[in-house]
Design an enzyme around this catalytic site. Structure first.
Site, mmCIF file in Angstrom:
data_model
loop_
_atom_site.group_PDB
_atom_site.id
_atom_site.type_symbol
_atom_site.label_atom_id
_atom_site.label_comp_id
_atom_site.label_asym_id
_atom_site.label_seq_id
_atom_site.Cartn_x
_atom_site.Cartn_y
_atom_site.Cartn_z
ATOM 1 N N ASP A 1 87.848 48.336 -43.107
ATOM 2 C CA ASP A 1 87.108 47.133 -42.013
ATOM 3 C C ASP A 1 85.806 46.576 -42.901
ATOM 4 O O ASP A 1 85.450 45.539 -42.506
ATOM 5 C CB ASP A 1 86.614 47.855 -40.904
ATOM 6 C CG ASP A 1 85.554 48.789 -40.960
ATOM 7 O OD1 ASP A 1 85.688 49.846 -41.938
ATOM 8 O OD2 ASP A 1 84.581 48.799 -40.251
ATOM 9 N N THR B 1 79.509 55.124 -45.703
ATOM 10 C CA THR B 1 79.304 53.503 -45.580
ATOM 11 C C THR B 1 78.142 53.391 -45.475
ATOM 12 O O THR B 1 77.197 53.860 -44.535
ATOM 13 C CB THR B 1 80.190 53.111 -44.673
ATOM 14 O OG1 THR B 1 81.623 53.255 -45.047
ATOM 15 C CG2 THR B 1 80.073 51.486 -44.506
ATOM 16 N N GLY C 1 87.837 52.992 -40.996
ATOM 17 C CA GLY C 1 87.817 51.604 -40.830
ATOM 18 C C GLY C 1 89.079 51.193 -40.072
ATOM 19 O O GLY C 1 89.309 50.119 -39.328
ATOM 20 N N VAL D 1 92.648 48.881 -47.693
ATOM 21 C CA VAL D 1 91.542 47.971 -47.625
ATOM 22 C C VAL D 1 91.095 48.307 -46.027
ATOM 23 O O VAL D 1 92.205 48.400 -45.147
ATOM 24 C CB VAL D 1 91.931 46.426 -47.541
ATOM 25 C CG1 VAL D 1 90.842 45.722 -46.881
ATOM 26 C CG2 VAL D 1 92.299 46.070 -49.057
ATOM 27 N N GLY E 1 82.448 53.973 -40.241
ATOM 28 C CA GLY E 1 83.475 54.975 -39.454
ATOM 29 C C GLY E 1 84.872 54.940 -39.927
ATOM 30 O O GLY E 1 85.220 54.033 -40.975
#
Lengths: 309, 309
Positions: free
Chosen positions: B207, B176, B230, B205, B228
């Site tokens: 974070d 990410t 999520g 979905v 990390g």
């Protein structure tokens, strides 16, 4: 000690615009949802089961903007979302962009219990629902003339879908539902479900499926469910802010809930309300709209239902 | 006074597993993203433009798990998400479940600036991107052999997609990206973008697109971007918790960031990290993984890049 608090949304028409019949029907539906959730708690069930049961009852009632009575997107279909959170484990589940699931809150529960993720959305979420044997419905199940007409009126007005317009439109596009509960084991839980803003864009995700925004539960602080213009609740992280004020400022739940709603949502121009419950059974139900469908039931079994101040 | 801090994810392979070539390439890519964002700030541009520019540069690099180098779902396609938040107005935009948008962070920006909503997802979000004339790509643009192989390995292992497994798999499913910036006007901004967990379920979905979880910015407190697993960041409302600790406990950003990561994420069993920046240019970059690709550049123009402790 057990308690259940529910809401049927902060999108309440002005007193003058509410018919006696609609008010009576709404009160009956709120009392029935309280009874269903209370039966779970009274039988020694968990707060998690109680909020799921109460919210599912509200989803099944076409009067509220969730499940059966969901609002329509500006493309003419329902797109529902829901969430649930367990205050004991701080685990949660959520689902969004649902077109066919009869009870979005039950899918949120399955996401929590039976998937490795915290949130699923769209067609993949509905495939998961099917695999979990949750009932799916066709579009006509979700069709209510009132919601359809509200969407058409709002769409014809043009511009951005706004909570203010929906309130002015007799609140008919409104009505997110939610529940917070405390069970005999001392565990808190929260759940929220919605059809979203009437005439919203397809693909829009609001605060309802978002932990910290439209839902939150933690045994250390409180359980919260929100209703109102989702964009403000999302950007204000309103549900978690109630908990943070309790934890970090050592505030009572009534003070924390009122301050969170005012400073994190209303001050930015938002409209809505929330319900919050702590582990001692104290609750707060602030809102800055003309009213909020709401009610609660505790140890004494008396179901109290309110619409206006 | 201006500053830009970026990360390329907390999914860093153990020191022994990192090749010299990969490390060198990654350092160059991080420095290039810093240079691109820094040029915006140095030219008097906004922190919002700087974080968008820096994150878009990382999305264009196949080394990171966002945009071009995104991880694959267990069904074999990329499904990206991104968010951006303006600390001055506390407005935000996010997009999720994207298969074709070259730069998800630019779509998040358009959702904020050009839509009435805070989050759009799925096909409707991509139709909006098309209307906004944002470049869309075919699946082969997003295909990297490394990510594909990682997904296949993880899928063959079976079970839930877990951050731990991805770290053990030389961190190749990870990465990410995010940025936080302070501009000369004293405004903060944050942005985050990801391809998500390798072998995640379609429709998941995390974070990253969620205000308060994977991204947050408020001039009164700080700008935050997380990386990390999520699910832990979502349930812990980690990004907003850093801000809440600064506002309510009057903590310095280093203390607030470390405590938020530990108490709201790591204590629950999560792995990851975050970058946070306050209005005086103080920053914190805590993580509980072997490393986190990260770097910053300030007034002096020196670009510092780190991978391990």
């Amino acid at each position: 000690m057990h308690k259940l608090v529910i809401h049927g949304g902060a999108g309440v028409p002005d007193r003058g615009a509410m018919t006696t019949e609609r008010e009576a029907l709404t009160r009956v539906a709120l009392a029935a949802a309280l009874a269903a959730g209370d039966a779970v708690l009274r039988g020694g069930g968990s707060s998690l089961d109680a909020v799921e049961t109460a919210v599912a009852a509200l989803e099944d009632c076409p009067l509220f903007n969730a499940g059966r009575g969901s609002a329509f997107t500006d493309e003419g279909f329902v797109e529902m979302e829901a969430s649930i959170m367990d205050g004991r484990s701080r685990r949660s589940g959520a689902a969004s962009l649902l077109h066919r699931v009869r009870n979005p809150v039950r899918l949120a529960r399955r996401v929590m219990d039976c998937s490795p993720h915290a949130m699923l959305a769209g067609e993949a979420a509905e495939r998961f629902a099917e695999g979990q044997k949750l009932p799916l419905e066709r579009p006509d199940y979700f069709h209510t003339a009132e919601r359809w007409d509200a969407m058409v009126r709002l769409r014809e007005r043009g511009g951005a879908p706004r909570f203010e317009d929906q309130l002015a439109d007799s609140g008919r596009g409104m009505g997110t539902v939610g529940a917070v509960a405390l069970d005999r084991h001392g565990d808190l839980a929260a759940a929220t479900s919605t059809g979203g803003l009437a005439a919203k864009w397809a693909g829009r995700v609001g605060d309802t499926p978002v932990v910290g925004a439209g839902v939150y539960a933690d045994n250390e602080t409180c359980a919260v469910s929100c209703t109102g213009q989702g964009e403000y609740f999302l950007r204000g992280t309103v549900a978690y802010d109630v908990a943070a004020r309790m934890a970090y400022l050592d505030l009572a739940i009534e003070v924390a809930a009122a301050a969170a709603l005012q400073e994190r949502m209303a001050d930015a121009g938002g409209l809505g309300g929330l319900i919050a419950l702590d582990r001692r059974g104290n609750c707060a139900l602030p809102f800055n709209t003309p009213g909020m469908y709401r009610g609660w039931v505790g140890e004494d079994g008396e179901r109290r239902v309110f619409i206006y101040e």
